[in-house]
Design a protein around this motif. Sequence first.
Motif, PDB file in Angstrom:
ATOM      1  N   PRO A 147       0.798  -1.225   0.000  1.00 24.58           N
ATOM      2  CA  PRO A 147       0.000   0.000   0.000  1.00 24.58           C
ATOM      3  C   PRO A 147       0.834   1.280   0.000  1.00 24.58           C
ATOM      4  O   PRO A 147       0.399   2.296  -0.523  1.00 24.58           O
ATOM      5  CB  PRO A 147      -0.843  -0.104   1.270  1.00 24.58           C
ATOM      6  CG  PRO A 147      -0.266  -1.207   2.059  1.00 24.58           C
ATOM      7  CD  PRO A 147       0.528  -2.069   1.147  1.00 24.58           C
ATOM      8  N   GLU A 197      -1.193  -2.891  -4.746  1.00 22.46           N
ATOM      9  CA  GLU A 197      -1.989  -2.146  -3.772  1.00 22.46           C
ATOM     10  C   GLU A 197      -1.499  -0.704  -3.677  1.00 22.46           C
ATOM     11  O   GLU A 197      -2.188   0.159  -3.166  1.00 22.46           O
ATOM     12  CB  GLU A 197      -1.910  -2.826  -2.400  1.00 22.46           C
ATOM     13  CG  GLU A 197      -2.985  -2.392  -1.451  1.00 22.46           C
ATOM     14  CD  GLU A 197      -3.051  -3.250  -0.206  1.00 22.46           C
ATOM     15  OE1 GLU A 197      -3.912  -2.956   0.637  1.00 22.46           O
ATOM     16  OE2 GLU A 197      -2.258  -4.194  -0.062  1.00 22.46           O
ATOM     17  N   LYS A 224      -5.742  -4.228  -6.193  1.00 24.12           N
ATOM     18  CA  LYS A 224      -6.469  -4.067  -4.930  1.00 24.12           C
ATOM     19  C   LYS A 224      -7.223  -2.743  -4.899  1.00 24.12           C
ATOM     20  O   LYS A 224      -6.972  -1.835  -5.703  1.00 24.12           O
ATOM     21  CB  LYS A 224      -5.503  -4.135  -3.749  1.00 24.12           C
ATOM     22  CG  LYS A 224      -4.679  -5.404  -3.692  1.00 24.12           C
ATOM     23  CD  LYS A 224      -5.534  -6.575  -3.324  1.00 24.12           C
ATOM     24  CE  LYS A 224      -4.668  -7.810  -3.107  1.00 24.12           C
ATOM     25  NZ  LYS A 224      -5.396  -8.945  -2.664  1.00 24.12           N
ATOM     26  N   LYS A 281      -7.123  -0.082  -3.024  1.00 21.54           N
ATOM     27  CA  LYS A 281      -6.382   1.162  -2.808  1.00 21.54           C
ATOM     28  C   LYS A 281      -5.320   1.422  -3.864  1.00 21.54           C
ATOM     29  O   LYS A 281      -4.579   2.393  -3.776  1.00 21.54           O
ATOM     30  CB  LYS A 281      -5.737   1.138  -1.426  1.00 21.54           C
ATOM     31  CG  LYS A 281      -6.746   1.128  -0.312  1.00 21.54           C
ATOM     32  CD  LYS A 281      -6.089   1.198   1.040  1.00 21.54           C
ATOM     33  CE  LYS A 281      -7.146   1.210   2.130  1.00 21.54           C
ATOM     34  NZ  LYS A 281      -6.567   1.314   3.463  1.00 21.54           N
ATOM     35  N   SER A 324      -3.415   2.308  -7.508  1.00 24.67           N
ATOM     36  CA  SER A 324      -3.502   3.314  -8.561  1.00 24.67           C
ATOM     37  C   SER A 324      -2.542   2.911  -9.673  1.00 24.67           C
ATOM     38  O   SER A 324      -1.336   2.833  -9.452  1.00 24.67           O
ATOM     39  CB  SER A 324      -3.135   4.690  -8.006  1.00 24.67           C
ATOM     40  OG  SER A 324      -3.089   5.634  -9.054  1.00 24.67           O
ATOM     41  N   GLY A 332     -13.063   0.409  -6.202  1.00 22.90           N
ATOM     42  CA  GLY A 332     -12.331   1.477  -5.530  1.00 22.90           C
ATOM     43  C   GLY A 332     -10.952   1.704  -6.091  1.00 22.90           C
ATOM     44  O   GLY A 332     -10.319   2.725  -5.820  1.00 22.90           O
ATOM     45  N   ALA A 333     -10.439   0.781  -6.885  1.00 24.18           N
ATOM     46  CA  ALA A 333      -9.107   0.936  -7.474  1.00 24.18           C
ATOM     47  C   ALA A 333      -9.128   2.023  -8.543  1.00 24.18           C
ATOM     48  O   ALA A 333     -10.123   2.208  -9.234  1.00 24.18           O
ATOM     49  CB  ALA A 333      -8.644  -0.382  -8.081  1.00 24.18           C
TER      50      ALA A 333
END
Length: 135
Positions: A55, A71, A87, A89, A91, A106-107
């Motif tokens: 992340p 992620e 995932k 989160k 980008s 949400g990606a």
Amino acid sequence: MFNKKNTGYPEVFGKTNRIVEGTNITGDIDTKTDFRIDGELTGNFVSTGRLVLGPSGVIIGDVICNNADIEGKLKGKVKVNELLNVKAKASIEGEVTVGKLAVEPGADFSASCTMSDSSSKLMLSDGKETKQKSK
């Protein structure tokens, strides 16, 4: 007494390299093992294993690998031979070529995407290209 056959390859299978959070690397990475990036990589990444971009991980450059779980943030050309798992989160920005793609809601997937076909290309000894059908 016990003769171990030296294959010329170190025992790398099942091992994972890691770039931890707070680490910035500028340059290319070429590995045969799985790799987890929680820091930042500015450069190209090539692996015959799995890439896990955590992340807090950032890659600015091109990526080629067999499988990837993303992620963090990735900007560049991406080629994943098998499964790219994006995932919630994550980008991704750039051009993506995959065998299979899974994107969680949400990606941020701001990329052009090409799905490669299920057959793999082989080069014949005379230099002509042929296709091998998957089983």
